[in-house]
Design a protein around this motif. Structure first.
Motif, short mmCIF file in Angstrom:
data_model
loop_
_atom_site.label_atom_id
_atom_site.label_comp_id
_atom_site.label_asym_id
_atom_site.label_seq_id
_atom_site.Cartn_x
_atom_site.Cartn_y
_atom_site.Cartn_z
N SER A 25 0.85 -1.18 0.00
CA SER A 25 0.00 0.00 0.00
C SER A 25 0.89 1.24 0.00
CB SER A 25 -0.93 0.01 1.22
OG SER A 25 -0.17 0.07 2.41
N GLY A 26 0.31 2.37 -0.39
CA GLY A 26 1.02 3.63 -0.28
C GLY A 26 1.86 4.04 -1.47
N PHE A 27 1.83 3.28 -2.56
CA PHE A 27 2.56 3.69 -3.75
C PHE A 27 1.83 3.15 -4.98
CE2 PHE A 27 4.51 -0.42 -4.76
CZ PHE A 27 4.52 -1.07 -3.53
N SER A 28 2.19 3.64 -6.13
CA SER A 28 1.54 3.24 -7.37
C SER A 28 2.02 1.85 -7.77
CB SER A 28 1.86 4.25 -8.47
OG SER A 28 1.20 3.87 -9.67
N PHE A 29 1.25 0.84 -7.42
CA PHE A 29 1.64 -0.55 -7.56
C PHE A 29 2.11 -0.88 -8.98
CE2 PHE A 29 1.69 -4.84 -6.05
CZ PHE A 29 1.24 -5.66 -7.09
N ILE A 34 8.46 -5.71 -7.78
CA ILE A 34 8.52 -6.30 -6.44
C ILE A 34 9.56 -7.41 -6.45
CG2 ILE A 34 7.27 -7.51 -4.62
CD1 ILE A 34 6.36 -4.63 -5.02
N GLY A 35 10.49 -7.32 -5.55
CA GLY A 35 11.52 -8.34 -5.45
C GLY A 35 11.40 -9.09 -4.13
N TRP A 36 11.75 -10.36 -4.19
CA TRP A 36 11.83 -11.17 -2.98
C TRP A 36 13.30 -11.46 -2.69
CZ3 TRP A 36 8.01 -12.59 0.35
CH2 TRP A 36 6.69 -12.42 -0.07
N PHE A 37 13.64 -11.33 -1.42
CA PHE A 37 14.99 -11.60 -0.96
C PHE A 37 14.90 -12.51 0.26
CE2 PHE A 37 17.19 -8.45 -3.56
CZ PHE A 37 16.14 -7.63 -3.94
N LEU A 70 6.43 -16.74 -9.34
CA LEU A 70 5.85 -15.46 -8.94
C LEU A 70 4.53 -15.23 -9.66
CD1 LEU A 70 8.97 -13.17 -9.04
CD2 LEU A 70 7.50 -13.51 -7.05
N SER A 71 3.61 -14.59 -8.95
CA SER A 71 2.38 -14.12 -9.57
C SER A 71 1.93 -12.86 -8.84
CB SER A 71 1.29 -15.19 -9.52
OG SER A 71 0.96 -15.51 -8.18
N LYS A 72 0.97 -12.18 -9.41
CA LYS A 72 0.51 -10.94 -8.79
C LYS A 72 -0.97 -10.75 -9.03
CE LYS A 72 1.97 -8.21 -12.80
NZ LYS A 72 0.70 -7.60 -13.21
N ASP A 73 -1.57 -9.99 -8.15
CA ASP A 73 -2.96 -9.60 -8.29
C ASP A 73 -2.98 -8.08 -8.13
OD1 ASP A 73 -5.67 -8.93 -7.98
OD2 ASP A 73 -6.11 -10.83 -6.97
N ASN A 74 -3.03 -7.39 -9.26
CA ASN A 74 -2.96 -5.93 -9.20
C ASN A 74 -4.14 -5.34 -8.43
OD1 ASN A 74 -1.05 -6.69 -11.26
ND2 ASN A 74 -0.97 -4.55 -11.83
N SER A 75 -5.29 -5.97 -8.52
CA SER A 75 -6.48 -5.42 -7.82
C SER A 75 -6.30 -5.49 -6.31
CB SER A 75 -7.73 -6.17 -8.25
OG SER A 75 -7.69 -7.52 -7.81
N LYS A 76 -5.52 -6.46 -5.85
CA LYS A 76 -5.26 -6.60 -4.42
C LYS A 76 -3.92 -6.01 -4.02
CE LYS A 76 -8.05 -10.77 -3.82
NZ LYS A 76 -8.07 -12.18 -3.37
N ARG A 77 -3.17 -5.52 -5.01
CA ARG A 77 -1.85 -4.95 -4.76
C ARG A 77 -0.96 -5.95 -4.03
NH1 ARG A 77 -1.40 0.55 -4.97
NH2 ARG A 77 0.26 0.38 -3.44
N THR A 78 -1.04 -7.16 -4.45
CA THR A 78 -0.33 -8.25 -3.76
C THR A 78 0.46 -9.09 -4.75
OG1 THR A 78 -2.00 -8.33 -2.03
CG2 THR A 78 -0.60 -10.25 -2.26
#
Length: 124
Positions: A25-29, A34-37, A70-78
């Motif tokens: 949250s708090g930025f333009s997704f 997004i990186g995982w470390f 990796l996958s993403k759900d832009n509507s959930k910002r996740t």
């Protein structure tokens, strides 16, 4: 306020699977990668994988290629990190981070925002 929250860690047996989530949250997704470390006990933090939220392109390190997705759900910002064929050496605290742009990379010093980690333990 920018927030990244990693979750989904736990104890899993070798060969098992686990899905981590990075809620943001708090930025333009859409404008960020997004990186995982991860950081294992006594070791330096290392890259795992990254995804561009704008076009979905992904990057995996040699140690995770073919096992992690990796996958993403832009509507959930996740962003999700599906981990499979887990090994004891995958044991670490996993962090997600955000870098503005669309270039998928694992240069951790370029990532602007970081979340708190989630612990993954792979053990029998």
């Amino acid at each position: 306020e920018v927030q990244l929250q990693a979750s989904g860690g736990g104890l899993v047996q070798p060969g098992g699977s686990l899905r981590l989530s990075c809620a943001t949250s708090g930025f333009s997704f859409d404008d960020y990668v997004i990186g995982w470390f991860r950081q294992a006990p006594g070791k330096e933090r290392e890259g795992v994988a990254s995804i561009s939220n704008s076009d979905g392109k992904t990057y995996y390190t040699r140690s995770t290629q073919g096992r992690f997705t990796l996958s993403k759900d832009n509507s959930k910002r996740t962003v999700y990190l599906q981990m499979g064929s887990l090994k004891p050496e995958d044991t670490a605290i996993y962090y997600c981070a955000a870098d503005r742009g669309s270039w998928t990379h694992m240069d951790q010093y370029e990532y602007e925002y970081w979340g708190q980690g989630t612990l993954v333990i792979v053990s029998s």
